[in-house]
Design a protein around this motif. Structure first.
Motif, PDB file in Angstrom:
ATOM      1  N   GLU A 119       0.827  -1.207   0.000  1.00 14.47           N
ATOM      2  CA  GLU A 119       0.000   0.000   0.000  1.00 14.47           C
ATOM      3  C   GLU A 119       0.862   1.259   0.000  1.00 14.47           C
ATOM      4  O   GLU A 119       0.550   2.241  -0.675  1.00 14.47           O
ATOM      5  N   ALA A 120       1.964   1.211   0.741  1.00 14.49           N
ATOM      6  CA  ALA A 120       2.864   2.359   0.796  1.00 14.49           C
ATOM      7  C   ALA A 120       3.462   2.649  -0.578  1.00 14.49           C
ATOM      8  O   ALA A 120       3.504   3.801  -1.016  1.00 14.49           O
ATOM      9  N   MET A 121       3.926   1.593  -1.271  1.00 12.78           N
ATOM     10  CA  MET A 121       4.505   1.799  -2.599  1.00 12.78           C
ATOM     11  C   MET A 121       3.484   2.379  -3.560  1.00 12.78           C
ATOM     12  O   MET A 121       3.808   3.209  -4.409  1.00 12.78           O
ATOM     13  N   GLY A 122       2.223   1.965  -3.425  1.00 16.95           N
ATOM     14  CA  GLY A 122       1.183   2.535  -4.265  1.00 16.95           C
ATOM     15  C   GLY A 122       1.063   4.032  -4.066  1.00 16.95           C
ATOM     16  O   GLY A 122       0.921   4.788  -5.037  1.00 16.95           O
ATOM     17  N   ASP A 123       1.149   4.491  -2.811  1.00  8.67           N
ATOM     18  CA  ASP A 123       1.076   5.929  -2.541  1.00  8.67           C
ATOM     19  C   ASP A 123       2.327   6.651  -3.047  1.00  8.67           C
ATOM     20  O   ASP A 123       2.237   7.773  -3.563  1.00  8.67           O
ATOM     21  N   PHE A 124       3.491   6.021  -2.914  1.00  6.14           N
ATOM     22  CA  PHE A 124       4.714   6.657  -3.408  1.00  6.14           C
ATOM     23  C   PHE A 124       4.663   6.794  -4.934  1.00  6.14           C
ATOM     24  O   PHE A 124       5.110   7.808  -5.496  1.00  6.14           O
ATOM     25  N   TYR A 125       4.128   5.778  -5.609  1.00  8.46           N
ATOM     26  CA  TYR A 125       3.992   5.857  -7.064  1.00  8.46           C
ATOM     27  C   TYR A 125       3.086   7.019  -7.450  1.00  8.46           C
ATOM     28  O   TYR A 125       3.364   7.761  -8.409  1.00  8.46           O
ATOM     29  N   LYS A 126       1.979   7.186  -6.725  1.00  7.46           N
ATOM     30  CA  LYS A 126       1.051   8.273  -7.037  1.00  7.46           C
ATOM     31  C   LYS A 126       1.693   9.628  -6.788  1.00  7.46           C
ATOM     32  O   LYS A 126       1.482  10.569  -7.558  1.00  7.46           O
ATOM     33  N   ALA A 127       2.466   9.728  -5.721  1.00  5.34           N
ATOM     34  CA  ALA A 127       3.152  10.989  -5.424  1.00  5.34           C
ATOM     35  C   ALA A 127       4.130  11.344  -6.538  1.00  5.34           C
ATOM     36  O   ALA A 127       4.193  12.501  -6.991  1.00  5.34           O
ATOM     37  N   ILE A 128       4.879  10.349  -7.011  1.00  6.57           N
ATOM     38  CA  ILE A 128       5.864  10.599  -8.070  1.00  6.57           C
ATOM     39  C   ILE A 128       5.177  10.890  -9.401  1.00  6.57           C
ATOM     40  O   ILE A 128       5.655  11.709 -10.193  1.00  6.57           O
ATOM     41  N   ALA A 129       4.041  10.237  -9.652  1.00 10.78           N
ATOM     42  CA  ALA A 129       3.300  10.517 -10.883  1.00 10.78           C
ATOM     43  C   ALA A 129       2.825  11.965 -10.917  1.00 10.78           C
ATOM     44  O   ALA A 129       2.760  12.590 -11.983  1.00 10.78           O
ATOM     45  N   LEU A 130       2.506  12.512  -9.746  1.00  7.35           N
ATOM     46  CA  LEU A 130       2.057  13.903  -9.663  1.00  7.35           C
ATOM     47  C   LEU A 130       3.225  14.875  -9.677  1.00  7.35           C
ATOM     48  O   LEU A 130       3.085  16.018 -10.116  1.00  7.35           O
ATOM     49  N   ASP A 131       4.384  14.432  -9.191  1.00  9.54           N
ATOM     50  CA  ASP A 131       5.579  15.282  -9.139  1.00  9.54           C
ATOM     51  C   ASP A 131       6.794  14.424  -9.448  1.00  9.54           C
ATOM     52  O   ASP A 131       7.324  13.738  -8.572  1.00  9.54           O
ATOM     53  N   ILE A 132       7.215  14.444 -10.704  1.00  6.96           N
ATOM     54  CA  ILE A 132       8.273  13.549 -11.173  1.00  6.96           C
ATOM     55  C   ILE A 132       9.608  13.829 -10.486  1.00  6.96           C
ATOM     56  O   ILE A 132      10.510  12.989 -10.494  1.00  6.96           O
ATOM     57  N   ARG A 133       9.748  14.979  -9.827  1.00  5.89           N
ATOM     58  CA  ARG A 133      11.003  15.320  -9.149  1.00  5.89           C
ATOM     59  C   ARG A 133      10.850  15.280  -7.624  1.00  5.89           C
ATOM     60  O   ARG A 133      11.583  15.943  -6.899  1.00  5.89           O
TER      61      ARG A 133
END
Length: 307
Positions: A119-133
């Motif tokens: 579940e944590a990795m899913g949230d990290f992926y979403k965060a990076i998708a919104l902000d690639i940097r």
């Protein structure tokens, strides 16, 4: 002294008007108080004021303001060690604001702390998708991968975080083993022309049909058509990921070998299987499953001769 009847009546008539005006301002008033208390470092009082603001919220105050109130209280609760309350508030914030990269990251950190790595990795992926940097999200996703024993993915994320300025990630990026065996080089008779450096991921032009003499010097044989190899597909994907691309984006760039047999193409069954699995779980999990060296989807379809 008892008020005279006219004065008492006047007070009763005025009371609802005054109360209604106070209600319409209460959320903004509590919000202003909470923000002031945060600036003054009175964090406990600020958290209480945010709670009052949420209790006083009305539709007219707007959903963005409500989302900000939840996120602000979540951050204060997290700092106070109230993880359960903070996790709930981050989720409430995200239900109202699905494009808040920071909220996805903070919720992911709490989920990882609670041992919920997927579940944590899913949230990290979403965060990076919104902000690639989003450097911290790369770093924490790397921690999640490392805890899962996925050193290849952890190393890549640590490297990206290091490149973006997270100093603690740099030693990890250097020390972790890649955890993979490079693909064997093609035999000399099957070697392909190198890809030009200026377009490292471009596809070479398709070979002319077998037996064709188009573009050949006299005495030269026509090159054989490219025979798709899963190793070339995986090498192209890994190159894309190492350059910072997301798993889904890198897979989407690959052509289907049954439609365009060029170097770097991928088997259609693997591309389809990845899309289906990624929609049900995560892109990382789908990548590991369908683009490993021994992925079942890469096996050639059975022929009549196999029976």
């Amino acid at each position: 002294m008892t008020p005279s009847p006219p004065l008492l009546l006047a007070a009763l008539l005025a009371a609802p008007v005054w109360a209604g005006a106070a209600d319409s301002l209460s959320f903004r008033s509590w919000r202003a108080r909470a923000e002031r208390q945060e600036r003054e470092k009175d964090l406990e009082a600020a958290a209480s004021s945010w709670s009052n603001a949420l209790s006083s919220w009305r539709e007219s105050d707007g959903k963005p303001a409500r989302a900000k109130a939840y996120c602000s209280r979540a951050a204060l609760r997290e700092r106070a060690g109230q993880d359960a309350g903070a996790l709930s508030d981050w989720s409430e914030c995200l239900a109202l604001d699905k494009k808040n990269a920071k909220a996805f990251h903070r919720r992911g950190v709490l989920l990882l702390k609670d041992g919920k790595r997927v579940e944590a990795m899913g949230d990290f992926y979403k965060a990076i998708a919104l902000d690639i940097r989003f450097a911290a999200a790369y770093h924490d996703r790397a921690r999640a991968y490392e805890e899962s024993g996925e050193e290849l993915f952890a190393k890549e994320d640590y490297k990206r975080a290091c490149d973006l300025g997270v100093k603690d990630a740099c030693p990890k990026a250097r020390s972790l083993k890649a955890g993979r065996t490079p693909p064997k080089p093609a035999a000399p008779e099957q070697a392909l022309e190198p890809v030009p450096p200026a377009a490292s991921d471009a596809f070479p032009p398709e070979a002319p049909p077998a037996g064709s003499t188009r573009g050949l010097k006299p005495g030269r044989k026509a090159p054989l058509p490219y025979a798709p190899r899963f190793a070339d597909c995986r090498a192209a994907l890994e190159r894309c990921i190492e350059e910072g691309g997301a798993y889904g984006a890198c897979v989407a760039l690959r052509p289907r070998c049954d439609e365009k047999a060029v170097k770097g193409c991928c088997p259609a069954p693997c591309l389809k299987a990845f899309a289906k699995t990624a929609a049900q779980s995560s892109e990382a999990g789908a990548y590991r499953r369908h683009f490993s060296a021994d992925a079942a989807c890469a096996a050639p379809p059975p022929s009549d001769d196999d029976e």
